[in-house]
Write an enzyme that holds these catalytic residues in place. Structure first.
Site, mmCIF file in Angstrom:
data_model
loop_
_atom_site.group_PDB
_atom_site.id
_atom_site.type_symbol
_atom_site.label_atom_id
_atom_site.label_comp_id
_atom_site.label_asym_id
_atom_site.label_seq_id
_atom_site.Cartn_x
_atom_site.Cartn_y
_atom_site.Cartn_z
ATOM 1 N N ASP A 133 70.448 -70.529 32.679
ATOM 2 C CA ASP A 133 69.526 -69.431 32.973
ATOM 3 C C ASP A 133 68.516 -69.206 31.867
ATOM 4 O OD1 ASP A 133 72.259 -68.926 34.307
ATOM 5 O OD2 ASP A 133 70.776 -67.916 35.546
ATOM 6 N N ASP A 164 69.226 -73.019 36.761
ATOM 7 C CA ASP A 164 68.106 -72.125 36.483
ATOM 8 C C ASP A 164 67.450 -72.566 35.183
ATOM 9 O OD1 ASP A 164 68.525 -70.853 38.816
ATOM 10 O OD2 ASP A 164 68.907 -68.872 37.962
ATOM 11 N N HIS A 278 75.372 -59.995 40.742
ATOM 12 C CA HIS A 278 75.825 -61.200 41.458
ATOM 13 C C HIS A 278 77.343 -61.243 41.672
ATOM 14 C CE1 HIS A 278 71.834 -62.745 41.127
ATOM 15 N NE2 HIS A 278 71.905 -63.042 39.854
ATOM 16 N N HIS A 305 74.134 -68.253 35.972
ATOM 17 C CA HIS A 305 73.736 -67.358 37.063
ATOM 18 C C HIS A 305 73.706 -65.886 36.656
ATOM 19 C CE1 HIS A 305 72.593 -66.590 41.104
ATOM 20 N NE2 HIS A 305 73.705 -66.012 41.488
ATOM 21 N N HIS A 307 73.344 -63.141 33.983
ATOM 22 C CA HIS A 307 72.660 -63.201 32.686
ATOM 23 C C HIS A 307 73.426 -62.419 31.620
ATOM 24 C CE1 HIS A 307 68.579 -64.278 34.737
ATOM 25 N NE2 HIS A 307 69.549 -65.138 34.972
#
Ligand SMILES: *[C@@H]1O[C@H](CO)[C@@H](O)[C@H](O)[C@H]1NC(C)=O
Ligand SMILES: *[C@@H]1O[C@H](CO)[C@@H](O)[C@H](O)[C@H]1NC(C)=O
Ligand SMILES: *[C@@H]1O[C@H](CO)[C@@H](O)[C@H](O)[C@H]1NC(C)=O
Ligand SMILES: *[C@@H]1O[C@H](CO)[C@@H](O)[C@H](O)[C@H]1NC(C)=O
Ligand SMILES: *[C@@H]1O[C@H](CO)[C@@H](O)[C@H](O)[C@H]1NC(C)=O
Length: 397
Positions: A133, A164, A278, A305, A307
């Site tokens: 990420d 990401d 999430h 995913h 953060h």
């Protein structure tokens, strides 16, 4: 000094895109492992399609040139790219190389290291970094800068990226410095799929060892052996995990744990996260694949995913279990912070809202050391040892 017999294999691939208005000097150099000791894939980005060449040399091994063909992908409002070849060598050696073409210009000379003369034994140490990420905002630049400093300190073998990724728009020079030395092994994130499920950028810009590991998924899921580890990248963005289940079952069945005692998975969505953000995003995947991981005594899993940073104790089906993998959520690569925690379950060992990157040291067949490092100074902000019995590999459930 070192002797080495680089041989050409057939050439692979790698396709890249360029930003409009960029020059034709190659940029965004990237390295990847192929799963074969001593092989390296080099990729880059240019504007013009005049030819793709890698020239390389090593001490005492002569000069070599490989030609590759560019290929392109096209999505609305976006085009170009370029291909590069597969480098293949059979000795521990530092290579110098440059990419480009005499008609359009060359990159600077860069270097990479292979360690192919080291016959992997269960006790040969291995080190790698992990991030996830990332993006391109301020936090990501800090994490990148921190990893560049760490590179000089730690001498790690490769980097795994839990998805990401995002390209370093605006800071290409940092990618150039970074990408030149360590192979980068990537797994797909939800932001690689957007918009309109357009995953072309992810498929074309990277060349992961999917075919070499018996798969047909583009870069979506694959495995590779390096030193004493068997590394597995999975696609957490899949709608249906049945094809991945079949591949994973075959892949795990052929791991020889006398050779690669460690099995480490990495992908994007966490199976165990106690962050509110999430929540449950990896549940379907966990339901489909967790038993395979447990039965095959996988050691460790790294995801992103969410953060933030979270480390679990070894856990299986929500309950502590010493024979299960432990899980890292490492979505702290720079693209914002989710400091939004729910209650901490018993499996949650550490939770942090701080940017950084992970550093894994596999000292030998039994001792794994994980550290989470602060982006600003590489300081350890969390650490854990995983000590496994030397004979754990002999049985599958
Ligand atoms: C590149 O394309 C040319 C023309 O199609 C072909 O002859 C050549 O074999 C290709 N080279 C590689 C390395 O694929
Ligand atoms: C996504 O698809 C829709 C419908 O086809 C289209 O209108 C839109 O422009 C697409 N977006 C992008 C960024 O390609
Ligand atoms: C998943 O894919 C498999 C194989 O293509 C198919 O048999 C199965 O019905 C699919 N499952 C779901 C829930 O769509
Ligand atoms: C695993 O590797 C070891 C060491 O190379 C070898 O002796 C053994 O036969 C291998 N096991 C299998 C099942 O291939
Ligand atoms: C494995 O490495 C750990 C950490 O360095 C060390 O304590 C242990 O003695 C090593 N084991 C063997 C068998 O070398």
């Amino acid at each position: 000094m070192h002797s080495c017999g680089p041989l050409w294999m057939s050439l692979a691939l790698l396709v890249f895109a360029a930003t409009v208005g960029a020059g034709d000097v190659p940029e965004q150099l990237r390295l990847a492992l192929t799963g074969v000791n001593g092989e390296m894939v080099v990729g880059w980005t240019t504007q013009l399609d005049a030819g793709s060449t890698v020239e390389y040399t090593c001490d005492g091994c002569g000069h070599f040139t490989v030609e590759g063909n560019a290929s392109r992908y096209s999505i609305p409002a976006y085009t170009p790219p370029y291909t590069s070849p597969l480098l293949h060598c059979t000795a521990f050696v530092l290579y110098s190389y440059r990419v480009g073409h005499s008609k359009t210009g060359w990159s600077w000379t860069h270097q990479f290291m292979t360690k192919a003369d080291v016959q992997p034994t269960p006790d040969s140490p291995l080190r790698f970094l992990s991030i996830g990420d990332e993006g391109t905002i301020k936090g990501a630049k800090e994490v990148l800068a921190g990893m560049l400093v760490a590179q000089e300190k730690f001498h790690f073998d490769f980097l795994v990226h839990g998805g990401d990724i995002s390209y370093a728009n605006g800071i290409q020079d940092i990618w150039d410095q970074w990408g030149q030395l360590v192979p980068w092994m990537v797994s797909v994130g939800n932001h690689e799929m957007r918009p309109n499920q357009t995953d072309a950028g992810f498929l074309y810009r990277f060349a992961m060892p999917t075919a070499q590991s018996g798969g047909e998924s583009g870069n979506m899921y694959y495995s590779f052996d390096y030193g004493n580890a068997h590394m597995i990248a999975l696609e957490s963005e899949a709608q249906n995990f049945s094809a991945q289940y079949d591949w994973l079952k075959r892949d795990l069945a052929q791991v020889n744990r006398t050779v690669t005692p460690w099995i480490i998975g990495f992908w994007h969505r966490p199976w165990y996260s106690s962050n509110v953000e999430h929540a449950g995003s990896g549940d379907v995947m966990r339901g489909a694949l967790e038993a395979l991981f447990f039965d095959n005594r996988v050691d460790m899993v790294i995801t992103g995913h969410v953060h933030c940073y979270e480390r679990t104790l070894p856990v299986y089906q929500g309950a502590l279990n010493d024979e299960a993998p432990f899980y890292i959520t490492n979505g702290a690569g720079g693209n914002g912070m989710d400091d939004t925690w729910g209650d901490a379950p018993e499996w949650s060992a550490k939770r942090l809202a701080a940017y950084g990157f992970g550093y894994v040291e596999l000292f030998n067949a039994t001792h794994l050391h994980w550290t989470m490092r602060s982006s600003s100074d590489s300081a350890v902000i969390d650490e854990a040892w995983l000590v496994r019995p030397a004979d754990r590999f002999q049985t599958r459930r």
